[in-house]
Design an enzyme around this catalytic site. Structure first.
Site, PDB file in Angstrom:
ATOM      1  N   GLU A 107     -33.035 -17.260 -59.177  1.00 18.06           N
ATOM      2  CA  GLU A 107     -33.452 -15.867 -59.287  1.00 18.06           C
ATOM      3  C   GLU A 107     -34.932 -15.668 -59.646  1.00 18.06           C
ATOM      4  OE1 GLU A 107     -30.733 -13.664 -61.718  1.00 18.06           O
ATOM      5  OE2 GLU A 107     -29.121 -13.984 -60.315  1.00 18.06           O
ATOM      6  N   GLU A 135     -25.907 -14.365 -73.054  1.00 19.60           N
ATOM      7  CA  GLU A 135     -26.252 -13.474 -71.953  1.00 19.60           C
ATOM      8  C   GLU A 135     -27.632 -12.852 -72.152  1.00 19.60           C
ATOM      9  OE1 GLU A 135     -25.271 -13.124 -68.994  1.00 19.60           O
ATOM     10  OE2 GLU A 135     -26.744 -11.525 -68.673  1.00 19.60           O
ATOM     11  N   HIS A 154     -33.703 -22.727 -64.429  1.00 24.72           N
ATOM     12  CA  HIS A 154     -32.925 -21.515 -64.736  1.00 24.72           C
ATOM     13  C   HIS A 154     -33.533 -20.866 -65.974  1.00 24.72           C
ATOM     14  CE1 HIS A 154     -28.804 -19.543 -63.982  1.00 24.72           C
ATOM     15  NE2 HIS A 154     -29.426 -18.775 -64.854  1.00 24.72           N
ATOM     16  N   TRP A 179     -19.528 -17.045 -61.833  1.00 26.75           N
ATOM     17  CA  TRP A 179     -20.311 -16.932 -63.061  1.00 26.75           C
ATOM     18  C   TRP A 179     -19.417 -16.260 -64.082  1.00 26.75           C
ATOM     19  CZ3 TRP A 179     -24.569 -19.203 -64.703  1.00 26.75           C
ATOM     20  CH2 TRP A 179     -24.994 -18.840 -65.995  1.00 26.75           C
ATOM     21  N   GLU A 192     -23.411 -17.534 -57.600  1.00 30.43           N
ATOM     22  CA  GLU A 192     -22.909 -16.782 -58.751  1.00 30.43           C
ATOM     23  C   GLU A 192     -22.235 -15.499 -58.294  1.00 30.43           C
ATOM     24  OE1 GLU A 192     -25.649 -15.922 -61.963  1.00 30.43           O
ATOM     25  OE2 GLU A 192     -26.598 -17.886 -61.738  1.00 30.43           O
TER      26      GLU A 192
HETATM   27  N1  8P5 Z   1     -34.021  -5.448 -65.191  1.00 36.17           N
HETATM   28  N2  8P5 Z   1     -33.331  -6.328 -65.026  1.00 36.17           N
HETATM   29  N3  8P5 Z   1     -32.696  -7.272 -64.853  1.00 36.17           N
HETATM   30  C1  8P5 Z   1     -31.318  -7.439 -64.584  1.00 36.17           C
HETATM   31  C2  8P5 Z   1     -31.049  -8.685 -63.802  1.00 36.17           C
HETATM   32  C3  8P5 Z   1     -30.057  -8.372 -62.711  1.00 36.17           C
HETATM   33  C4  8P5 Z   1     -29.460  -9.526 -62.168  1.00 36.17           C
HETATM   34  N4  8P5 Z   1     -29.065 -10.514 -63.225  1.00 36.17           N
HETATM   35  C5  8P5 Z   1     -28.528 -11.589 -62.813  1.00 36.17           C
HETATM   36  O1  8P5 Z   1     -28.351 -11.741 -61.654  1.00 36.17           O
HETATM   37  C6  8P5 Z   1     -28.084 -12.638 -63.812  1.00 36.17           C
HETATM   38  C7  8P5 Z   1     -27.760 -13.922 -63.273  1.00 36.17           C
HETATM   39  C8  8P5 Z   1     -28.286 -15.156 -63.993  1.00 36.17           C
HETATM   40  O2  8P5 Z   1     -28.439 -16.242 -63.091  1.00 36.17           O
HETATM   41  C9  8P5 Z   1     -27.339 -15.611 -65.122  1.00 36.17           C
HETATM   42  O3  8P5 Z   1     -28.035 -16.510 -65.967  1.00 36.17           O
HETATM   43  C10 8P5 Z   1     -26.845 -14.387 -65.894  1.00 36.17           C
HETATM   44  O4  8P5 Z   1     -26.093 -14.804 -67.026  1.00 36.17           O
HETATM   45  C11 8P5 Z   1     -25.975 -13.569 -64.941  1.00 36.17           C
HETATM   46  C12 8P5 Z   1     -25.299 -12.378 -65.641  1.00 36.17           C
HETATM   47  O5  8P5 Z   1     -26.280 -11.450 -66.027  1.00 36.17           O
HETATM   48  C13 8P5 Z   1     -26.768 -13.088 -63.763  1.00 36.17           C
END
Ligand code: 8P5
Length: 449
Positions: A166, A408, A121, A401, A354
């Site tokens: 991701e 963050e 991650h 999530w 998530e």
């Molecule tokens: N340009 N740009 N980039 C933006 C990225 C878009 C998608 N972000 C995610 O999905 C992250 C996923 C992550 O696993 C978690 O570690 C994060 O804390 C969450 C909340 O943010 C979500």
């Protein structure tokens, strides 16, 4: 009120990630990660925040498992910090680091909570970044060695394994836009990173199979349904390109063993080649037991020739609700996404690994956090997950999530996604109203709409 009952064996969970909650960034032999390096680089993270302490979960994990038990979670998804167990990324094992995860898993099992482990991650050992990081194909080999170490230590008691979280975000925000660690801005590098991540995923799945472990293994992708701003042909084409950029570039190799050809041509022309070796795509196209989906938002796009290499501009529709991340609240997008995945790729099983939202949470005069917006967000998305299940999509579980407020990424501690409020001044944990709400959903196994 209409009751939507979930399947009897539906898994109710919550998710976190190592760098975002653990802290103890240089304790008990842990090696530096690329996020330690990135967050210690001035100007990269809002307010100069770092994950040095975060939620101090490394020291407080027993208390946190008790809170998970109080919520009645079936499963808890967390990630392992690669440099905590292999400080140099390979070679010498840090037994104290490994011991932390063995104790965490032991506490979870004693609490009747199934561990779901994400192997990667985003916190790559900095020592491997010095050798090129994910742009270096050797990192795929080192990832499998790391995965095998964890498989051998925990493989007989952990039922759910996720190779990567991701890979799109690791590749593009991390290596094309420079917004995430390691902060590189080179599109061609980003494409090579994406390929090597996928390769490492396929190799790790192969190794998991060879070890004959009892659990299930898959990968988690951030998947974003894309909608055209208008029904004119140029906007529809922009929509298809954006879908290939975010979703199909990872779905197609994993499920079909090929990259989306049209986008690959655009990349060849506008970005350059990346190295694919002979049986790479065969390795990537390993059968997986489930697909993990991180769903947060939809995108609406229109054609704009001047906007970027694709000529695709994202727009923000009027009159819609947005979270603190600026992401549109669009619960129907989860239904549309699940139906599409079932139709186009037919994964054996799907987990929503998530789903959640950042809102401006505060402790009220009564000492509680009345996060009604988050409850509304979660309920609306669960309704759409349920609609998809009724339509025959094999959704087996849902992880919010996040379990607790945490680091963050580039936004530091300014965005709160947790069911549990963290007071970073004293590390106090406060269950938000959404935590109590979620506890009743888990107990009843239905939502009412
Ligand atoms: N340009 N740009 N980039 C933006 C990225 C878009 C998608 N972000 C995610 O999905 C992250 C996923 C992550 O696993 C978690 O570690 C994060 O804390 C969450 C909340 O943010 C979500």
């Amino acid at each position: 009120m209409h009751r939507r009952y979930f399947p009897e064996d539906f898994i109710w969970g919550a998710a976190t990630a190592s760098y975002q909650i653990e802290g103890a960034y240089n304790e008990d032999g842990k090696g530096e990660s690329i996020w330690d390096r990135f967050s210690h680089t001035p100007g990269k993270i809002l307010n100069g925040d770092t994950g040095d302490v975060a939620c101090d979960h490394y020291h407080r994990f027993r208390e946190d498992v008790k809170l998970m038990k109080e919520l009645g979670l079936d499963s808890y998804r967390f990630s392992i910090s690669w440099p905590r167990v292999l400080p140099e990324g390979k070679g010498q094992v840090n037994e104290k680091g490994l011991d932390f995860y063995k104790q965490l898993v032991d506490q979870l099992l004693k609490a009747g909570i199934d561990p779901a482990i994400t192997l990667y991650h985003w916190d790559l050992p900095q020592a491997l970044q010095e050798k090129g990081g994910w742009a270096n194909r050797d990192t795929a080999k080192y990832f499998v060695e790391y995965a095998n170490l964890i498989f051998k230590e925990l493989g007989d008691v952990v039922p759910l394994w996720i190779t990567h979280n991701e890979p799109w975000v690791v590749s593009f925000p991390g290596h094309a836009f420079g917004e995430h660690a390691p902060g590189i801005k080179n599109y061609q590098t980003a494409l090579q990173v994406a390929h090597n991540l996928l390769l490492s995923h396929g190799m790790a799945v192969q190794s998991f199979r060879q070890l004959g472990l009892p659990g299930k293994i898959g990968i988690t992708l951030n998947l974003t349904p894309v909608y055209p701003f208008s029904d004119n042909e140029a906007d529809q084409k922009a929509c298809d390109l954006q879908d290939a950029f975010i979703n199909r570039w990872f779905l197609d190799p994993i499920f079909e063993g090929s990259y989306p050809e049209e986008l690959h041509q655009i990349y060849r022309k506008k970005v350059g080649e990346f190295i694919i070796k002979n049986d790479d795509l065969e390795i990537i196209n390993q059968k997986i037991d489930f697909l993990g989906i991180n769903y947060y938002l939809r995108l609406v796009v229109k054609h704009n020739p001047d906007y970027n290499i694709f000529g695709v501009e994202t727009v923000k529709p009027e009159g819609r609700e947005y979270t603190e991340m600026g992401w549109e609240v669009y619960p129907e997008g989860l239904y549309d996404l699940l139906i599409r995945l079932h139709k186009d790729y037919a994964p054996e099983a799907l987990y929503i690994t998530e789903n959640g939202a950042a809102y401006q949470d505060q402790i009220d005069a009564d000492g509680r956090v009345h996060d009604q917006k988050r409850i509304a967000y979660l309920k609306a998305h669960l309704k759409n997950a349920h609609r998809a299940i009724e339509a025959g999509v094999p959704v087996k579980g849902y992880y919010i999530w996040s379990l607790m407020d945490n680091f963050e990424w580039a936004f530091g501690y300014s965005k709160r996604f947790g069911l549990i409020y963290i007071n970073y001044d004293n590390q106090q944990r406060i269950l938000k109203d959404s935590a109590y709400w979620y506890r009743t959903i888990i107990a009843k196994n239905y939502i009412e709409d």
